[in-house]
Design an enzyme around this catalytic site. Sequence first.
Site, mmCIF file in Angstrom:
data_model
loop_
_atom_site.group_PDB
_atom_site.id
_atom_site.type_symbol
_atom_site.label_atom_id
_atom_site.label_comp_id
_atom_site.label_asym_id
_atom_site.label_seq_id
_atom_site.Cartn_x
_atom_site.Cartn_y
_atom_site.Cartn_z
ATOM 1 N N GLU A 137 0.457 11.418 3.032
ATOM 2 C CA GLU A 137 1.451 11.151 4.076
ATOM 3 C C GLU A 137 0.850 10.236 5.145
ATOM 4 O OE1 GLU A 137 2.786 15.063 5.301
ATOM 5 O OE2 GLU A 137 3.200 15.543 3.208
ATOM 6 N N LYS A 147 0.918 27.280 0.900
ATOM 7 C CA LYS A 147 1.119 25.840 0.883
ATOM 8 C C LYS A 147 -0.134 25.024 0.543
ATOM 9 C CE LYS A 147 4.392 23.640 1.870
ATOM 10 N NZ LYS A 147 5.117 23.192 2.974
ATOM 11 N N THR A 191 15.020 3.863 -11.646
ATOM 12 C CA THR A 191 15.602 2.894 -10.711
ATOM 13 C C THR A 191 16.519 3.743 -9.844
ATOM 14 O OG1 THR A 191 17.485 2.379 -12.131
ATOM 15 C CG2 THR A 191 15.562 0.955 -12.357
ATOM 16 N N HIS A 192 16.555 3.450 -8.571
ATOM 17 C CA HIS A 192 17.328 4.268 -7.614
ATOM 18 C C HIS A 192 16.866 5.726 -7.631
ATOM 19 C CE1 HIS A 192 20.202 0.857 -7.605
ATOM 20 N NE2 HIS A 192 19.894 0.827 -8.893
ATOM 21 N N SER A 234 -1.310 25.138 5.266
ATOM 22 C CA SER A 234 -0.390 25.318 6.388
ATOM 23 C C SER A 234 -0.934 26.428 7.269
ATOM 24 C CB SER A 234 0.993 25.693 5.853
ATOM 25 O OG SER A 234 1.702 26.462 6.797
ATOM 26 N N LYS A 294 -8.985 -9.919 18.812
ATOM 27 C CA LYS A 294 -10.088 -9.205 18.152
ATOM 28 C C LYS A 294 -9.830 -7.706 18.046
ATOM 29 C CE LYS A 294 -12.428 -11.690 20.911
ATOM 30 N NZ LYS A 294 -11.390 -12.758 20.997
#
Length: 462
Positions: free
Chosen positions: A296, A289, A161-162, A283, A331
């Site tokens: 994303e 990478k 949580t958080h 990358s 549409k």
Amino acid sequence: MNKNKNNQTIWNTRIKKNASTVFKKFVSSIDIDKKLYKEDIAGSIAHVEMLFRQKIISFKIKNKIVYGLSKIEKEIIKKKFEYNREYEDIHINIEKRLFQLIGEEAGYIHTARSRNDQVITDFKIWLRSATIKINKSLDNTIKIILKIAEKNVTTVMPGFTHLKNAQAVSFSHYLLAYVEMFKRDKRRFINNLESLYENPLGVAALTGTSFNIDRNFTTKKLGFKKPTSNSIDTVADRDFVLDFLYSVSVCSLHISRIAEEFIIWNSDAFGLINLSDTVVTGSSIMPQKKNPDPLEYLRGKSGTSFGNLFSMLTILKGLPLSYFKDLQDDKEIVFKSNETLINCIQILNEVLKNFSPNKKKMLELANIGYITATDLADYLVKNHEMSFRKAYQVTALIVNYAEKKKKKLHELNINELNKIEPKLTKDVLKIFDLKYSVSSKKSYGGTSFDNIKKMITKYKNT
Ligand code: ARG
């Protein structure tokens, strides 16, 4: 297809001057609504069959029109149909071609009908099948998640949580939360079917018609359940569009949440899951990478869906009854939202099939942050006649002590625990075991291993 000799609009007897090219381009929707050709032809065939049954047109004319429309459908499927931008939309394009194919009798097709009811009829039929296709894709997502969940019932991780470690959970339980979300998405789409099953055909421009039409016939023929009840509302109503766009938005929001979650878990800082090479990109400068670009993009695409919903809400806001040209963009908006969602679900399914949980890392992380503290408080309530608030305070003191000693809760011995709470016996030590913690959450809907197994079976059978 023969080039049409008189490239004239349907309304050229009344409107004498030709519209400018820019104007025609501006109001035209053919590039978008040609997607509706199948629905338009089906709608027209049902309409003329009804007109014949009601003795509004003759058998011969009906047959000629049906023959022409079937021919047009074949031309379109074989990509031999020439769409003409002069003719605004798919409805006029088809009608114009019908004239070329069967002559003047084509003119009977538009008896007791307007493009206002025609377009919504086509659109609703299209949306019905789009809705069913989306739900099928979601079924696939759910199936894939259940497969992963089945293999990870006893995989323990911290629930957050958080984004702070909160309590231990099974990784399956986490995944099943998404099953719930996608099931709700399905229900949202299904709920909209009720409106999509109301047949608009026959309300004509906005008043209904003086011809003795049978709307129940076209309702049955086109797979609707009942005719709409108010002709003005029918041509003005786009609630079914809003409901669809809202359902798409919520579904893409859910996808964005799982995408974000996976991005975090895949980060070097967390390392809770690994993505296979098929769902990452490299990358251009950093050779090492492996970036979660597809995830994303899934997160980002929800922006498009929300934007589309908002566009439609704005188009409808304050629009007087009944039909206005403003509505024509419904549409394009829906087609875009639908396509984006279908793609997103497909990509999500790919990602789900191509990741693996890092069980070791999950367990390591679960051992950080004193996540069995609530279990200890519950233990004190159950075994030492304490109120929960009292037990909470005692536990907080124990956590403070452990933190000071730089120890985990399970590293504390009974003597240390007794300094804070003399009533505790060695029996308490089992509480700090993460699996014990997870399996103890037996309340309905909780994360216990037994609950999860039962839930997986239940999901598989529904
Ligand atoms: N292309 C139009 C649309 O999609 C069809 C309805 C046109 N009706 C009209 N009265 N201009 O909205």
